[in-house]
Design an enzyme around this catalytic site. Structure first.
Site, PDB file in Angstrom:
ATOM      1  N   LYS A  25       0.879  -1.055   0.157  1.00  0.00           N
ATOM      2  CA  LYS A  25      -0.033  -0.054   0.089  1.00  0.00           C
ATOM      3  C   LYS A  25       0.717   1.257  -0.142  1.00  0.00           C
ATOM      4  O   LYS A  25       1.771   1.341   0.759  1.00  0.00           O
ATOM      5  CB  LYS A  25      -0.939  -0.090   1.057  1.00  0.00           C
ATOM      6  CG  LYS A  25      -1.819   1.392   1.454  1.00  0.00           C
ATOM      7  CD  LYS A  25      -2.895   1.364   2.460  1.00  0.00           C
ATOM      8  CE  LYS A  25      -2.065   1.620   3.628  1.00  0.00           C
ATOM      9  NZ  LYS A  25      -2.181   3.419   4.093  1.00  0.00           N
ATOM     10  N   ASP A  76      -3.544   4.078  -1.738  1.00  0.00           N
ATOM     11  CA  ASP A  76      -4.631   4.458  -0.566  1.00  0.00           C
ATOM     12  C   ASP A  76      -4.737   6.193  -0.602  1.00  0.00           C
ATOM     13  O   ASP A  76      -4.046   6.728   0.320  1.00  0.00           O
ATOM     14  CB  ASP A  76      -4.130   4.152   0.678  1.00  0.00           C
ATOM     15  CG  ASP A  76      -5.347   4.198   1.709  1.00  0.00           C
ATOM     16  OD1 ASP A  76      -6.393   4.498   1.587  1.00  0.00           O
ATOM     17  OD2 ASP A  76      -4.835   4.066   2.872  1.00  0.00           O
ATOM     18  N   LYS A 102      -7.808   7.926  -0.854  1.00  0.00           N
ATOM     19  CA  LYS A 102      -9.016   8.377  -0.065  1.00  0.00           C
ATOM     20  C   LYS A 102      -9.397   9.749  -0.929  1.00  0.00           C
ATOM     21  O   LYS A 102      -9.656  10.689  -0.330  1.00  0.00           O
ATOM     22  CB  LYS A 102      -8.888   8.641   1.422  1.00  0.00           C
ATOM     23  CG  LYS A 102      -8.530   7.371   1.977  1.00  0.00           C
ATOM     24  CD  LYS A 102      -8.248   7.761   3.375  1.00  0.00           C
ATOM     25  CE  LYS A 102      -7.834   6.516   4.338  1.00  0.00           C
ATOM     26  NZ  LYS A 102      -6.370   6.135   4.065  1.00  0.00           N
ATOM     27  N   ASP A 142     -13.603  15.026  -3.808  1.00  0.00           N
ATOM     28  CA  ASP A 142     -13.529  16.107  -4.363  1.00  0.00           C
ATOM     29  C   ASP A 142     -14.816  16.212  -5.290  1.00  0.00           C
ATOM     30  O   ASP A 142     -15.620  15.223  -5.152  1.00  0.00           O
ATOM     31  CB  ASP A 142     -12.140  16.228  -5.221  1.00  0.00           C
ATOM     32  CG  ASP A 142     -11.818  17.838  -5.231  1.00  0.00           C
ATOM     33  OD1 ASP A 142     -12.648  18.541  -5.689  1.00  0.00           O
ATOM     34  OD2 ASP A 142     -10.639  18.109  -5.135  1.00  0.00           O
ATOM     35  N   THR A 162     -10.639   3.750  10.522  1.00  0.00           N
ATOM     36  CA  THR A 162     -10.503   2.873  11.883  1.00  0.00           C
ATOM     37  C   THR A 162      -9.882   3.776  13.153  1.00  0.00           C
ATOM     38  O   THR A 162      -9.747   3.262  14.241  1.00  0.00           O
ATOM     39  CB  THR A 162      -9.478   1.717  11.426  1.00  0.00           C
ATOM     40  OG1 THR A 162      -8.339   2.213  10.982  1.00  0.00           O
ATOM     41  CG2 THR A 162     -10.024   0.730  10.604  1.00  0.00           C
ATOM     42  N   ARG A 171       2.396  -0.475  10.775  1.00  0.00           N
ATOM     43  CA  ARG A 171       3.596  -0.212  11.875  1.00  0.00           C
ATOM     44  C   ARG A 171       3.727  -1.700  12.548  1.00  0.00           C
ATOM     45  O   ARG A 171       5.103  -1.998  12.744  1.00  0.00           O
ATOM     46  CB  ARG A 171       2.750   0.539  12.908  1.00  0.00           C
ATOM     47  CG  ARG A 171       2.979   2.033  12.575  1.00  0.00           C
ATOM     48  CD  ARG A 171       2.129   3.090  13.465  1.00  0.00           C
ATOM     49  NE  ARG A 171       0.805   2.958  13.132  1.00  0.00           N
ATOM     50  CZ  ARG A 171      -0.083   3.948  13.630  1.00  0.00           C
ATOM     51  NH1 ARG A 171       0.442   4.853  14.445  1.00  0.00           N
ATOM     52  NH2 ARG A 171      -1.327   3.965  13.071  1.00  0.00           N
TER      53      ARG A 171
END
Length: 232
Positions: free
Chosen positions: A35, A63, A65, A68, A116, A207
């Site tokens: 990603k 990714d 998002k 607009d 999340t 992470r």
């Protein structure tokens, strides 16, 4: 069928393409799907990185998002369509999803339901009277109606999504954390086994792999858990 080794998507949450390449090389064949998020995408040389990942046989999830006016989203998706990205995220607003779906080509469009890092209190502060699950299901219905291919959702809502939509929508679950590690900005987290037991098709892990003492070993451990879940 989704190849088992591709169900793990590792987030290249690093500042530069140089660092992203170094992490991908360190991970080697332990990871097939990556990603690229907003931080890395705004760094110089990201499209070269995307091409490099594709050339070495990796899939890429952009990714971004997108959110607009529909015409801007449509043009942005058209630009990304030939970049080599397999997945692209847009926010779950109907006109945005419809615009993205019109230009997707072979790229899959995933609608963000509820981040999340949000919980019920965050929704209430935004003026929503719905529960998290109600809002996730409503946005997923909009995604299905708009021609999107899937949704981004916490593992907590994956079961309800699969019950409602079956295989009509892919469920991609970020915020994956080990059971003992729930201390960062993610609020609605699950571990690897829980995510897939609840119906996730893919998981996104950042992470816990990036910051591990041995990132490759961390990724391989996740792949072993996936192998226990999907024994094809």
């Amino acid at each position: 069928m989704i190849p088992r080794a591709e169900r793990l998507i590792v987030a290249l949450d690093v500042p530069t393409p140089k660092e992203a390449r170094a992490l991908a090389e360190k991970l080697g064949d332990a990871v097939r799907f990556y990603k690229i998020g907003l931080e890395l995408f705004t760094s110089d040389g990201t499209f070269d990185l995307l091409g490099w990942l594709s050339a070495r046989g990796n899939k890429v999830f952009a990714d971004l998002k997108l959110y607009d006016i529909p015409e801007t989203v449509r043009r942005a998706v058209a630009n990304l369509r030939g970049s080599g990205a397999s997945f692209l995220t847009v926010h779950g607003h109907r006109s945005v999803m419809e615009a993205a779906a019109r230009e997707k080509g072979a790229m899959k469009i995933l609608a963000v339901t509820v981040l999340t890092s949000f919980d019920q209190r965050d929704l209430e502060e935004m003026g929503s009277s719905r529960t998290v699950e109600q809002l996730v299901l409503a946005r997923a219905q909009g995604a299905a109606d708009s021609g999107c291919d899937g949704v981004i959702s916490s593992g907590h809502e994956a079961k309800a999504l699969k019950k409602e939509f079956g295989n009509r929508l892919l469920v991609v679950t970020p915020g994956i954390r080990p059971v003992e590690d729930r201390k960062d900005d993610q609020k609605r987290t699950v571990d690897v086994a829980q995510a897939f037991a609840n119906g996730a098709d893919y998981i996104v892990v950042g992470r816990p792999v990036r910051d591990a003492a041995d990132p490759r070993a961390a990724a391989l451990a996740i792949q072993k858990t996936i192998e226990k879940v999907f024994r094809e």
